[in-house]
Design a protein around this motif. Sequence first.
Motif, mmCIF file in Angstrom:
data_model
loop_
_atom_site.group_PDB
_atom_site.id
_atom_site.type_symbol
_atom_site.label_atom_id
_atom_site.label_comp_id
_atom_site.label_asym_id
_atom_site.label_seq_id
_atom_site.Cartn_x
_atom_site.Cartn_y
_atom_site.Cartn_z
ATOM 1 N N UNK A 131 0.830 -1.208 0.000
ATOM 2 C CA UNK A 131 0.000 0.000 0.000
ATOM 3 C C UNK A 131 0.863 1.255 0.000
ATOM 4 N N UNK A 132 1.954 1.254 0.748
ATOM 5 C CA UNK A 132 2.844 2.419 0.785
ATOM 6 C C UNK A 132 3.515 2.618 -0.574
ATOM 7 N N UNK A 133 3.915 1.502 -1.197
ATOM 8 C CA UNK A 133 4.527 1.605 -2.524
ATOM 9 C C UNK A 133 3.538 2.168 -3.527
ATOM 10 N N UNK A 134 2.272 1.753 -3.443
ATOM 11 C CA UNK A 134 1.236 2.273 -4.343
ATOM 12 C C UNK A 134 1.050 3.779 -4.121
ATOM 13 N N UNK A 135 1.035 4.198 -2.848
ATOM 14 C CA UNK A 135 0.835 5.600 -2.531
ATOM 15 C C UNK A 135 1.997 6.457 -3.018
ATOM 16 N N UNK A 136 3.206 5.925 -2.901
ATOM 17 C CA UNK A 136 4.385 6.683 -3.318
ATOM 18 C C UNK A 136 4.536 6.712 -4.825
ATOM 19 N N UNK A 137 3.952 5.667 -5.477
ATOM 20 C CA UNK A 137 4.056 5.610 -6.942
ATOM 21 C C UNK A 137 3.112 6.571 -7.611
#
Length: 204
Positions: free
Chosen positions: A198-204
Motif C-alpha cells: 500500500x505504501x509503494x502504491x501511494x508513493x508511486x
Amino acid sequence: MTPTEPVARHGAAARTAARTAVRPPLPVKMVIAGGFGVGKTTAVGSISEIEPLTTEAAITEVAAGVDDLSHTPRKTTTTVAMDFGCLTIDPTLKLYLFGTPGQERFGFMWDDIVEGAVGALVIVDTRRLDDCYAAVDYFEHREIPFAVAVNAFDGRVEHPLDEVRWALDVADHVPVVVFDARERGSVRDALLVVLELALARAEG
C-alpha cells in the motif's frame, strides 16, 4: 522580574509542549478476506490488541448443507457480518482490521467493508483453492493492493507457493506467503507485507 514574565514563560512553555506533543497514530484500514473457514476470524483474534469484535453465529443444519465443512469438521460457528480488531504498528501508525464473511451469500457486504481500505490480506487454504478465487478476483478488479497468505493448517501446506500462484493466476507483483493464523508474529508479518504494498502504491 515583572509580574507578566512568569505568565509569558508559562505560555511559551505550553506552546512548545504543544508543538512537541506526540501525535496520535495515523489510522489505516486493512481488510482480511478469503473463503469460508480459512482462518480470518482466527487471524484477527491472534493479532488484535483489543478484544476483537466478531459476529459469529452457530452453523445450523441448513447452513451445513450449503457450506462445505469437509475440511473443517470441528467448525461450529461462522462469521455472518464481519470481524474487527486493531493493531498499533508503531507510534505513527495504527491498523484497523476488518474481516469479511467467507460465504458467497454474504458477499453483498463486501463493498461496505472494503470501502476506504488501503489493502487486503487474502487468506488461502490450499486444500480448497476454489474457495479463494472470488476474493482474489474482487481485489484484482478493484485494483486494491493485496497479498495472498497461505494458512499453514496443522503446520503444513498442501502445495508449493509457486503452484499456488499458478493455480490462483495472480500477477507476479502480488506477494504469496505462508503464515499461521494462530501465531501473532506470523499474522503481523503478513499484514506488514500488505502495508508495504500500500505504501509503494501511494508513493508511486
